[in-house]
Design a protein around this motif. Sequence first.
Motif, PDB file in Angstrom:
ATOM      1  N   SER A 116       0.850  -1.203   0.000  1.00  0.00           N
ATOM      2  CA  SER A 116       0.000   0.000   0.000  1.00  0.00           C
ATOM      3  C   SER A 116       0.877   1.242   0.000  1.00  0.00           C
ATOM      4  CB  SER A 116      -1.010   0.004   1.140  1.00  0.00           C
ATOM      5  OG  SER A 116      -0.473  -0.515   2.309  1.00  0.00           O
ATOM      6  N   PHE A 141       0.785   6.299  11.168  1.00  0.00           N
ATOM      7  CA  PHE A 141       1.760   5.732  10.248  1.00  0.00           C
ATOM      8  C   PHE A 141       2.558   6.860   9.568  1.00  0.00           C
ATOM      9  CE2 PHE A 141       2.313   3.491   5.980  1.00  0.00           C
ATOM     10  CZ  PHE A 141       3.342   2.688   6.440  1.00  0.00           C
ATOM     11  N   ALA A 185      -5.750   6.326   9.151  1.00  0.00           N
ATOM     12  CA  ALA A 185      -5.506   4.881   9.240  1.00  0.00           C
ATOM     13  C   ALA A 185      -6.534   4.297  10.204  1.00  0.00           C
ATOM     14  CB  ALA A 185      -4.095   4.612   9.746  1.00  0.00           C
ATOM     15  N   ASN A 189      -2.262   2.675  13.103  1.00  0.00           N
ATOM     16  CA  ASN A 189      -0.957   2.221  13.562  1.00  0.00           C
ATOM     17  C   ASN A 189      -0.232   3.444  14.117  1.00  0.00           C
ATOM     18  OD1 ASN A 189       1.564   1.104  13.914  1.00  0.00           O
ATOM     19  ND2 ASN A 189       2.029   0.928  11.734  1.00  0.00           N
ATOM     20  N   ASP A 213      -6.926   4.238   5.354  1.00  0.00           N
ATOM     21  CA  ASP A 213      -5.936   3.168   5.216  1.00  0.00           C
ATOM     22  C   ASP A 213      -6.367   1.993   6.093  1.00  0.00           C
ATOM     23  OD1 ASP A 213      -3.726   1.515   5.290  1.00  0.00           O
ATOM     24  OD2 ASP A 213      -2.277   3.142   5.519  1.00  0.00           O
ATOM     25  N   SER A 241       0.267  -7.429   3.360  1.00  0.00           N
ATOM     26  CA  SER A 241       1.439  -7.550   4.239  1.00  0.00           C
ATOM     27  C   SER A 241       1.082  -8.069   5.617  1.00  0.00           C
ATOM     28  CB  SER A 241       2.114  -6.189   4.408  1.00  0.00           C
ATOM     29  OG  SER A 241       2.626  -5.735   3.196  1.00  0.00           O
ATOM     30  N   ILE A 251       2.680  -6.313  -1.820  1.00  0.00           N
ATOM     31  CA  ILE A 251       1.433  -6.239  -2.577  1.00  0.00           C
ATOM     32  C   ILE A 251       0.327  -5.607  -1.721  1.00  0.00           C
ATOM     33  CG2 ILE A 251       0.947  -8.712  -2.104  1.00  0.00           C
ATOM     34  CD1 ILE A 251      -0.069  -7.444  -5.384  1.00  0.00           C
TER      35      ILE A 251
HETATM   36  C1  LIG Z   1      -1.316   1.818   8.568  1.00  0.00           C
HETATM   37  C2  LIG Z   1      -0.371   1.206   7.590  1.00  0.00           C
HETATM   38  N1  LIG Z   1      -0.540   1.439   6.294  1.00  0.00           N
HETATM   39  C3  LIG Z   1       0.267   0.911   5.369  1.00  0.00           C
HETATM   40  C4  LIG Z   1       1.332   0.109   5.736  1.00  0.00           C
HETATM   41  C5  LIG Z   1       2.253  -0.381   4.666  1.00  0.00           C
HETATM   42  O1  LIG Z   1       1.845  -1.563   4.172  1.00  0.00           O
HETATM   43  P1  LIG Z   1       2.527  -2.226   2.891  1.00  0.00           P
HETATM   44  O2  LIG Z   1       3.433  -3.273   3.393  1.00  0.00           O
HETATM   45  O3  LIG Z   1       1.377  -2.754   2.112  1.00  0.00           O
HETATM   46  O4  LIG Z   1       3.265  -1.146   2.141  1.00  0.00           O
HETATM   47  C6  LIG Z   1       1.553  -0.183   7.066  1.00  0.00           C
HETATM   48  C7  LIG Z   1       2.692  -1.019   7.470  1.00  0.00           C
HETATM   49  O5  LIG Z   1       3.189  -0.998   8.546  1.00  0.00           O
HETATM   50  C8  LIG Z   1       0.684   0.386   8.031  1.00  0.00           C
HETATM   51  O6  LIG Z   1       0.852   0.174   9.341  1.00  0.00           O
END
Ligand SMILES: Cc1ncc(COP(=O)(O)O)c(C=O)c1O
Length: 382
Positions: A116, A141, A185, A189, A213, A241, A251
């Motif tokens: 992402s 994030f 998000a 995170n 997200d 992921s 991906i």
């Molecule tokens: C809130 C959030 N978005 C996106 C990602 C990134 O994910 P990706 O591995 O698909 O790039 C993470 C990864 O830690 C995340 O915590």
Amino acid sequence: MSPRPPAQRDEPAVKHPRRSSPAIDRLERRDLRELKPYEPIMLPGTLPQDAAIDGGAVVKLDGNENVYGCSPRVAAALRSYDQYHIYPDPEQRDLRQALADYANVDAASVLAGAGSDEVIDLLLRLVLEPGDSIITCVPTFGMYAFNTQVCGGRAIEVPRDERYQIDVRRVAEAIEPATKVIFVASPNNPTGTLTDRRAVEELLDTGRLVVVDEAYYEFSGLTVADLVSRFDNLVVLRTFSKWAGLAGLRIGYGIMPPAFRERLMVIKPPYNISAAAQVAALESLDDIEYLMSTVRALVTERDRLYHMLQQIGFLEPVPSQANFVLSHVSGREAVTLQRELRKRGIYIRHFDTPLLKNSIRISAGKPEHTDAVIDALKTWEG
Ligand SMILES: Cc1ncc(COP(=O)(O)O)c(C=O)c1O
């Protein structure tokens, strides 16, 4: 012995002085010169004390990955695929259709990215002009602000409230004429908190592009993807992921109004999803039952971890809807806890920023991982 884990990108980055040379000084964009790397450089397994880890076994709970790994069918599909010498489909047709079926949306609304992360980057490249801004609801994030800087934009940080909920009024007040995007998000995170759909709808009413997200969607079961057909300014991001155990294959995907998807298709690198990643994602979507059984196991373990952390006197865990638990630390330094755990081969994440003081984040793992981390934390009680 567990294999040494690869570099973890959200480890604190080693400080990099910028190396000067006549050519780089002449050519590099001025606004990028002070940019600090987001990428982590402190590789697990490379600190001198890592060598002392008993038997080399590592309990890796710092990256919110799926400790059960990917579907066993993915490994078999990758082995038997025999078209690696052919460029992958730039239109991602099969993959987009499978993702659309999974997310219950139209394939015209779906675009896949190398994680992402790539979809975040593409969206910002599409909409940001120099001086434009985005809003990020912190703590959250870090890639939203980081990619914004890389694209020549500014990140406006709006603090969440004391329960880490989004303060919609404060977001609205922070919006400038140059604000193009609001990132949310959900689950967030590193706090694990969800944003309810009413708040998302209010943000959508601002007319800005709202990016929700949902990297941890499978652990919460709650989504706003169904709103994409009603709002022309909503993008929902997902990834393989976390739930699908494919962090290393990169991906992810976005669900968005077709008009956005078409423009992103124009600017994206043509072969952004490798053949291997497409094979793995398609096979994962064919084995959802297995993957969701690991998600259920991780959710059970997340809740057990939360309850056990509650019993540790110097920790105050935050209820989480994702696959990790954030805890505030009192009377000790979070960074010291992280270092001490690391000496025992247990990797967790720590935070100490103005908005997230002295805290640790532990990913949900297998029951024995929870036991190991709790046993270690208990030795510092008293
Ligand atoms: C809130 C959030 N978005 C996106 C990602 C990134 O994910 P990706 O591995 O698909 O790039 C993470 C990864 O830690 C995340 O915590």
